[in-house]
Scaffold this active site. Structure first.
Site, short mmCIF file in Angstrom:
data_model
loop_
_atom_site.label_atom_id
_atom_site.label_comp_id
_atom_site.label_asym_id
_atom_site.label_seq_id
_atom_site.Cartn_x
_atom_site.Cartn_y
_atom_site.Cartn_z
N PHE A 157 34.22 48.55 -9.78
CA PHE A 157 32.44 49.01 -9.55
C PHE A 157 31.82 48.28 -8.11
O PHE A 157 30.93 48.71 -8.02
CB PHE A 157 31.08 48.69 -10.43
CG PHE A 157 32.31 48.96 -11.74
CD1 PHE A 157 32.57 49.95 -12.16
CD2 PHE A 157 31.23 48.32 -13.09
CE1 PHE A 157 32.80 50.27 -13.28
CE2 PHE A 157 31.22 49.40 -14.31
CZ PHE A 157 32.70 49.28 -14.10
N ILE A 158 32.50 47.67 -7.17
CA ILE A 158 32.77 47.20 -5.83
C ILE A 158 32.55 48.17 -4.80
O ILE A 158 32.08 48.01 -4.16
CB ILE A 158 33.62 46.10 -5.68
CG1 ILE A 158 32.83 45.15 -4.70
CG2 ILE A 158 35.04 46.87 -4.86
CD1 ILE A 158 34.01 44.04 -4.71
N HIS A 174 38.68 50.02 -14.83
CA HIS A 174 38.43 48.83 -15.41
C HIS A 174 39.86 47.61 -14.94
O HIS A 174 40.13 46.68 -15.84
CB HIS A 174 38.19 48.92 -16.99
CG HIS A 174 36.82 49.61 -17.32
ND1 HIS A 174 37.14 50.83 -17.30
CD2 HIS A 174 36.21 49.07 -17.12
CE1 HIS A 174 35.51 51.07 -17.50
NE2 HIS A 174 35.18 49.92 -17.22
N GLN A 205 29.99 44.03 -12.16
CA GLN A 205 30.36 43.36 -13.95
C GLN A 205 32.16 43.97 -13.64
O GLN A 205 32.79 43.14 -15.47
CB GLN A 205 30.44 44.56 -14.15
CG GLN A 205 29.46 44.26 -16.34
CD GLN A 205 28.58 44.85 -16.89
OE1 GLN A 205 28.83 45.89 -16.94
NE2 GLN A 205 28.13 44.34 -17.72
N GLU A 220 24.56 48.63 -7.91
CA GLU A 220 25.41 47.51 -7.14
C GLU A 220 25.67 47.45 -5.77
O GLU A 220 25.36 46.20 -4.55
CB GLU A 220 26.91 47.84 -6.91
CG GLU A 220 28.11 47.37 -8.28
CD GLU A 220 27.38 49.17 -9.45
OE1 GLU A 220 26.94 49.72 -9.20
OE2 GLU A 220 27.74 47.89 -10.77
#
Lengths: 324, 326
Positions: free
Chosen positions: A85-86, A128, A81, A59
């Site tokens: 995960f940023i 998530h 995605q 990332e």
């Protein structure tokens, strides 16, 4: 045409890739697979492997490379995605992209869009389901948008791609295929920085954005006999459309802010403080907030339901405020 | 090499040295704010890699690569104004030292998150590749920064796509105070290139000939589409990490003296002498010239206006939004 929220996102990217040869899409599995959620289905086949680029699980690279491309006049869309995960690209966002123009004394712009699926309600568990928009609303140099409708999802993404500043675009995965909407066949843009007045009302204002917009609208319809609710969808979280927010607060005198992100440190605190300071004499009750409980978003259905705002909690909060 | 080029290279080494020394003196006099990171002793690396670049190639200097700015074409006056935090600096006073790049000359400003420029250089090199542009990007980083994930992420992608990018590790043996044996378990950072599918080389970073040889090969490889190279230049910083760091707590005087005997300017003067040039005359002539350039830069920077407070609000957004209007 009738489209889903995710189809609106796909259309926006497709149209912009076709319109401007400098637009690229880069992210994990965005190519042949068409993205984990199929947001980019068919785009690589149509626009080529050089412009729809499968990236390694990196990332920091994805964002940093986007900045390098932007300095060269390209306009990369950078897919994360899952927005959780940023955090792995956080440094490149806040220290490289957000500062780029400022520390170069205006020599360059940074036309990148960082987009990805955020939000809970789908039993995604801790990694998530996150709503990390507040992390970025504290950073000057960024713009943050969070569409709630298919119409806005398309129009805001197209605006973000054409914007010369780094825009973080939080799409809500709960909405991807759950909402469908008629959108114009011809091209349109939704401006960054403007809230939407979703419903006019006299008695109290609910300010919200993202997925909860739909539950708030349902509450406004269901409760019409007891309270006349005005609904504002912020759409842009950085910078916030204060003119619209304050006009509504002054009009109804009662404000509830609803967001899915957890309460502490959330955007609602900023909105509430600003209204309390600027509209104090017009208020007929405390500015109230409803957000997720201050905990991670858990996996098991009953716990997730307990933690996140829902229809019932929204209705209850509206009644409580209306009673003042 | 021609005599003209030999002398030109000497002039760059001397100009950078004069610049570095003058900045250190200004710092001691209390005329500068913030951190000052001397690259004194490492001049051959930046001269060697930047000298033969084209105007439309790009460099991504690290925090002590002041010399790279000069060789790549930055105006010495504006560079000095940048260091003074003045309005004529590249950042117009908004950030310090080398954080404001000179984009019109292909010089990207660094952040303090070391090695964060490597992914940016790789993104730019990706554009050069897909647009079939005959250009290269050079990313400089320290051996300390090589421990960061961004280095791995950038090199990995550059290897996948064989990008026209060169990674230059300036190994000066200390990350602030931490010696290499506490930084990584390999002798040479360069061997890590194998893990990314491209060539790694070690050069003697104080020997301009050696640096230019490595640079020439790497740049040539990149231009021919043969992909990236990692070049590790073993060098040494004479000063501490910053001017506030004496470095005496963590390294010996003997070590510094040993490296001073391998000084890049001294080595180049020996070479000029061997070629039977009139080194005495060259030295005098060059001294006068570089002193004049640096003094003009200082005078310009001192005369450049300091930005006013409200200028802090400028240059944040390219496309501002009026959020108070309905």
């Amino acid at each position: 045409m009738l489209v889903t929220y995710i189809e609106a996102i796909r259309q926006a990217m497709d149209e912009e890739l076709a319109r401007d040869g400098n637009v690229l899409l880069m992210g994990e599995d965005v190519g042949v697979l068409g993205g984990a959620f199929k947001a980019s289905a068919g785009l690589q086949e149509k626009h080529g492997v050089d412009r729809v680029v499968d990236m390694p699980i990196s990332e920091s690279l994805i964002v940093g490379a986007g900045v390098g491309l932007a300095v060269q006049g390209m306009r990369p869309i950078l897919e994360i995605q899952f927005i959780d995960f940023i955090s792995c690209g956080f440094d490149q966002i806040v220290n490289t992209a957000a500062t780029l123009r400022y520390r170069h004394g205006g020599q360059t712009a940074c036309p990148i869009v960082i987009r990805g699926p955020s939000g809970g309600g789908v039993h995604g568990g801790l990694y998530h389901s996150q709503n990390p928009e507040a992390w970025f609303c504290h950073v000057p140099g960024l713009k943050v948008v969070a569409p709630a409708t298919a119409y806005d999802a398309k129009g805001l993404l197209k605006s973000a791609i054409r914007d010369d500043d780094p825009v973080i675009y939080f799409e809500h995965k709960f909405l991807y295929r759950r909402i469908k909407e008629e959108i114009p066949a011809e091209e349109y843009l939704v401006p960054i920085g403007k809230a939407a007045l979703r419903k006019e009302g006299r008695d109290l204002t609910v300010i919200t954005y993202g997925s909860p917009v739909h539950a708030v609208m349902k509450a406004a319809r269901d409760m019409a006999a007891e309270v006349d609710i005005e609904v504002i969808d912020l759409r842009t979280l950085l910078p916030i459309d204060w003119a619209t927010v304050k006009a509504s607060a002054r009009k109804t005198g009662k404000v509830l802010i609803v967001h899915e992100a957890r309460l502490t440190g959330g955007i609602g605190g900023e909105v509430a403080a600003r209204i309390a300071q600027d509209c104090f004499e017009d208020l007929d009750g405390p500015v109230m907030r409803l957000g997720a409980r201050d905990v991670h978003t858990p996996f098991a259905p009953a716990m997730e339901e307990y933690v996140l705002p829902n229809q019932e909690k929204i209705t209850e909060a509206i009644r409580k405020l209306a009673a003042y | 090499m021609t005599e003209q080029k030999d002398r030109e290279l000497y002039r760059w080494l001397r100009l950078i040295r004069e610049f570095e020394d003058r900045i250190s003196a200004l710092d001691k006099q209390g005329k500068l704010m913030g951190g000052v990171y001397s690259g004194k002793g490492q001049e051959a690396v930046t001269v060697g890699f930047c000298h033969d670049l084209r105007w439309n190639d790009w460099i991504f200097p690290l925090h002590r690569d002041l010399g790279a700015y000069l060789v790549k074409g930055a105006d010495p006056k504006r560079l000095m104004a940048q260091i003074f935090g003045k309005r004529d600096g590249f950042a117009k006073g908004k950030d310090s030292y080398l954080h404001g790049g000179d984009l019109s000359n292909g010089i990207f400003g660094a952040t303090s998150m070391l090695a964060a420029t490597l992914p940016v250089a790789v993104g730019m090199a990706y554009k050069f590749k897909i647009r079939k542009e005959d250009r290269v990007a050079i990313a400089f980083f320290g051996e300390g920064a090589s421990s960061r994930g961004d280095v791995h992420e950038a090199m990995n992608f550059a290897g996948v796509h064989k990008l026209p990018v060169i990674f230059v590790c300036e190994n000066n043996f200390y990350a602030y105070s931490t010696p290499n044996e506490l930084q990584f378990g390999v002798d040479d950072v360069a061997i890590r290139a194998a893990g990314y599918g491209f060539k790694g080389e070690v050069a003697s970073g104080n020997d301009l000939h050696d640096v230019m040889k490595a640079a020439g090969k790497a740049i040539d490889r990149a231009r021919k589409g043969d992909g990236p190279t990692l070049v590790e230049c073993k060098t040494y910083r004479y000063h501490g990490h910053s001017e506030h760091d004496r470095a005496a707590d963590y390294r010996s005087e003997e070590e510094v003296i040993t490296w001073e005997s391998r000084d890049p300017i001294f080595l180049w003067e020996n070479y000029l002498d061997k070629r039977k040039y009139d080194i005495g005359a060259i030295r005098v002539e060059t001294s006068a010239e570089v002193k004049r350039i640096v003094e003009e830069a200082v005078a310009f920077a001192e005369a450049s206006p300091s930005p006013e407070g409200p200028e802090a609000m400028e240059d944040l957004y390219a496309m501002p939004i009026d959020t108070e209007a309905r």
